[in-house]
Design a protein around this motif. Structure first.
Motif, short mmCIF file in Angstrom:
data_model
loop_
_atom_site.label_atom_id
_atom_site.label_comp_id
_atom_site.label_asym_id
_atom_site.label_seq_id
_atom_site.Cartn_x
_atom_site.Cartn_y
_atom_site.Cartn_z
N THR A 113 0.84 -1.19 0.00
CA THR A 113 0.00 0.00 0.00
C THR A 113 0.88 1.24 0.00
OG1 THR A 113 -1.74 -1.14 1.22
CG2 THR A 113 -1.85 1.25 1.17
N PHE A 124 0.67 5.43 0.47
CA PHE A 124 -0.15 6.56 0.92
C PHE A 124 0.47 7.87 0.43
CE2 PHE A 124 -1.55 3.32 3.87
CZ PHE A 124 -2.88 3.63 4.11
N VAL A 179 -3.50 5.22 -1.91
CA VAL A 179 -4.49 5.92 -1.08
C VAL A 179 -4.00 7.35 -0.85
CG1 VAL A 179 -5.71 5.98 1.12
CG2 VAL A 179 -5.06 3.77 0.11
N ILE A 222 -4.55 10.87 1.20
CA ILE A 222 -5.16 11.49 2.38
C ILE A 222 -4.85 12.99 2.32
CG2 ILE A 222 -5.37 11.46 4.89
CD1 ILE A 222 -4.21 8.68 4.93
N GLU A 252 -5.38 10.37 12.69
CA GLU A 252 -6.26 9.53 11.87
C GLU A 252 -5.48 8.92 10.71
OE1 GLU A 252 -9.80 11.39 10.52
OE2 GLU A 252 -10.41 12.09 12.52
N ALA A 253 -4.62 9.71 10.08
CA ALA A 253 -3.80 9.19 8.98
C ALA A 253 -2.89 8.07 9.47
CB ALA A 253 -2.98 10.32 8.36
N ASN A 273 -3.43 6.05 11.96
CA ASN A 273 -4.26 4.86 12.20
C ASN A 273 -4.55 4.12 10.90
OD1 ASN A 273 -4.37 5.36 14.96
ND2 ASN A 273 -6.29 6.54 14.82
N ARG A 274 -4.85 4.86 9.82
CA ARG A 274 -5.12 4.21 8.52
C ARG A 274 -3.88 3.50 7.99
NH1 ARG A 274 -8.25 8.00 4.33
NH2 ARG A 274 -8.18 6.02 3.21
N ILE A 275 -2.75 4.15 8.14
CA ILE A 275 -1.49 3.54 7.68
C ILE A 275 -1.19 2.28 8.47
CG2 ILE A 275 1.00 3.90 7.50
CD1 ILE A 275 0.28 6.94 7.07
N ARG A 315 -3.31 0.31 10.01
CA ARG A 315 -4.24 -0.77 9.63
C ARG A 315 -3.81 -1.42 8.33
NH1 ARG A 315 -8.27 2.90 11.49
NH2 ARG A 315 -8.71 3.55 9.34
N ALA A 316 -3.33 -0.62 7.39
CA ALA A 316 -2.86 -1.17 6.13
C ALA A 316 -1.62 -2.04 6.35
CB ALA A 316 -2.55 -0.04 5.14
N CYS A 320 4.02 6.41 12.54
CA CYS A 320 3.27 5.31 11.92
C CYS A 320 4.16 4.13 11.61
CB CYS A 320 2.59 5.80 10.63
SG CYS A 320 3.71 6.01 9.23
#
Length: 272
Positions: free
Chosen positions: A4, A6, A35, A37, A48-49, A51-53, A55-56, A82
């Motif tokens: 992934t 970002f 993705v 952001i 929040e960014a 957290n998304r990273i 999870r990926a 992250c």
């Protein structure tokens, strides 16, 4: 192999995407889920960014690649917590520039795509309107105002190239489709003849042209390999007869077509 990627920005994300895409294109063996952001302009959004990273990273079982153009120091620091490989695109170049120029960067958010030069912005908008108004030979009365008139067969990439030249370089571009009527006696249409010095041609591989046209009109004569081959051959003969500079666009992106046109014609961009 899948990873992934970002693109994290305090603005639109266009800069991070542009540089990131260029770098990722060098790794064709890897499939990237991409993705973006944008507008990360607070600590909460930075978390929040992250957290998304994270999870990926857990889902992929590998660290995501993170291209960042964040300007704010605390938000950059949050992003670096992250579980990804963060490539900080601004700080990599800002410090050397600050050292060389002897001044500090202002670290203002959203400056990359801000409207700072109103005249340049007006040129860009007027150029885009001109390209739309003079698309596909619909209108020819304003050709005396054009910087460039793109010619070629239908579906050879004229319209997107004109729009890119307008948006990125502020050039006033028109385009005109050459058809069987023009090929019958290898003549230039009356609308083009007075503007021969502004003409630039696009050509394309006949098989590729057939595939593109088939997406629009499958099974038609218009899309048949025979028709496409005839048009491409006649088009080349027309270019040769009138000494029209031209470019094979088959394997080129719109960006490549546009920059090569500028190099081949010597046209100067209106936007710097």
């Amino acid at each position: 192999m899948k990873r992934t990627a970002f693109f994290v920005s305090d603005g639109t994300g266009i800069t991070a995407e542009t540089i990131g895409h260029s770098l990722l294109s060098q790794f064709g063996s890897i499939e990237f889920d991409q993705v973006t952001i944008p507008y990360v302009q607070s600590d909460a959004l930075a978390h929040e960014a992250v957290n998304r990273i994270n999870r990926a990273a857990e889902d992929d079982g590998a660290k995501p690649v993170v291209f960042s153009t964040l300007v704010d120091g605390p938000q950059r620091q949050i992003l670096h917590t992250c579980n990804g490989k963060v490539l900080d695109l601004f700080t990599a170049f800002q410090k050397p520039l600050e050292d060389e120029l002897g001044v500090s960067a202002n670290h203002k958010i959203g400056q990359t795509h801000a409207i700072r030069d109103q005249q340049a912005y007006r040129i860009r908008i007027n150029a885009v309107h001109f390209a739309l108004d003079n698309d596909d030979g619909a209108r020819t009365r304003a050709y005396d105002q054009a910087d460039l008139i793109l010619v070629g067969v239908s579906r050879s990439g004229k319209t997107p190239t004109c729009l890119y030249l307008a948006l990125q370089f502020g050039l006033f571009t028109a385009n005109y489709p050459l058809t069987e009527d023009d090929f019958d006696d290898l003549r230039l249409p009356d609308a083009l003849a007075p503007h021969r010095h502004k003409l630039f041609g696009l050509t394309i591989n006949a098989d590729r042209l057939s595939a593109i046209r088939s997406e629009r009109k499958a099974g038609s004569r218009y899309a048949s390999p025979r028709q496409c081959d005839m048009e491409v051959r006649a088009l080349q003969a027309l270019y040769n007869k009138f000494n029209i500079p031209h470019l094979d666009a088959t394997e080129l992106s719109i960006e490549e077509i546009s920059t090569r046109i500028l190099a081949m014609t010597g046209l100067q961009r209106r936007l710097q």
